[in-house]
Design an enzyme around this catalytic site. Structure first.
Site, PDB file in Angstrom:
ATOM      1  N   SER A 162      37.343  16.813   4.490  1.00 53.30           N
ATOM      2  CA  SER A 162      37.571  17.750   4.521  1.00 53.30           C
ATOM      3  C   SER A 162      38.435  17.728   2.955  1.00 53.30           C
ATOM      4  CB  SER A 162      37.966  19.212   4.131  1.00 53.30           C
ATOM      5  OG  SER A 162      37.959  19.962   3.887  1.00 53.30           O
ATOM      6  N   GLU A 163      37.603  17.567   1.133  1.00 53.64           N
ATOM      7  CA  GLU A 163      39.014  17.378   0.148  1.00 53.64           C
ATOM      8  C   GLU A 163      40.107  18.370   0.454  1.00 53.64           C
ATOM      9  OE1 GLU A 163      38.434  19.826  -3.816  1.00 53.64           O
ATOM     10  OE2 GLU A 163      36.424  18.292  -3.153  1.00 53.64           O
TER      11      GLU A 163
END
Length: 219
Positions: A45-46
């Site tokens: 997840s960024e």
């Protein structure tokens, strides 16, 4: 099944054992629900997580453990948490094998536009980490509806909205078809159940050829 589920199910088939995979906001996150049996990989997840686990029950969610879309997630054993700058750096340097991104438009050159709409003369909401993902990820998969609500193609000869990334998309998955991006032309690999090549031609502005092994999607 609805169009979003069809796209998510088909996108999950592009994922393979051992890969590091980023899932973009919205529809792409659903792909994690449909991984082929026996495929073990690591989701990123960024906002700064390697090792994203399944969505928790509401009663077990933690407001401090979310994905980049602020949806609650869990952490798998061995998960790594980092600050945003470190996460973006990993995205830019080629650490990730695959990213699945939603899109507003894609074209036959592999360009993708997925962040900008023009409202009251302003482009918003902002490009965010998608720019880093399209630059640094080995394989970029674009997921989108094949046409807009008026029936206009979103699979274009050339994108009209501001680009997120240039010449970066490898595969396009819509509610009607799966394309690979070739040399200035798309390659039609699959059609959705009940959809013909003629149906696809009627709603596709981009040039495309038909793959030798073209077949119906298996969902």
């Amino acid at each position: 099944m609805d169009e979003r589920e069809l796209i998510a199910r088909r996108a999950a088939q592009e994922l393979h054992d051992g890969e590091l995979v980023n899932l973009g906001f919205g529809m792409p996150t659903q792909a994690s629900n449909y991984l082929p049996e026996g495929v073990n990989l690591t989701f990123h997840s960024e906002n700064g997580i390697f090792g994203v686990g399944p969505k928790p029950k509401t009663s077990e969610s933690d407001a401090d453990v979310t994905n980049a879309g602020t949806e609650p997630v869990t952490l798998l054993p061995g998960a790594a948490i980092m600050d945003l700058c470190t996460s973006l750096g990993a995205m830019r340097r080629g650490t990730l094998d695959v990213t699945i991104l939603g899109a507003l438009e894609v074209d036959q050159l592999g360009n993708i536009s997925n962040w900008a709409v023009n409202r009251n003369g302003l482009w918003w909401p902002g490009i965010g980490g998608a720019m880093d993902l399209t630059y640094g990820t080995k394989k970029v998969i674009a997921c989108l509806a094949h046409a807009d609500k008026k029936g206009n193609s979103k699979i274009l000869k050339k994108v009209t909205l501001p680009k997120t990334g240039a010449n970066c998309v490898s595969t396009i998955i819509t509610d009607k078809a799966v394309f690979d991006v070739g040399d200035n032309v798309l390659i039609l690999r699959e059609a959705a159940p009940g959809v013909t090549v003629e149906d696809i031609r009627a709603i596709t502005e981009a040039d495309f050829i038909i793959a030798d092994d073209f077949h119906e999607m298996v969902l």
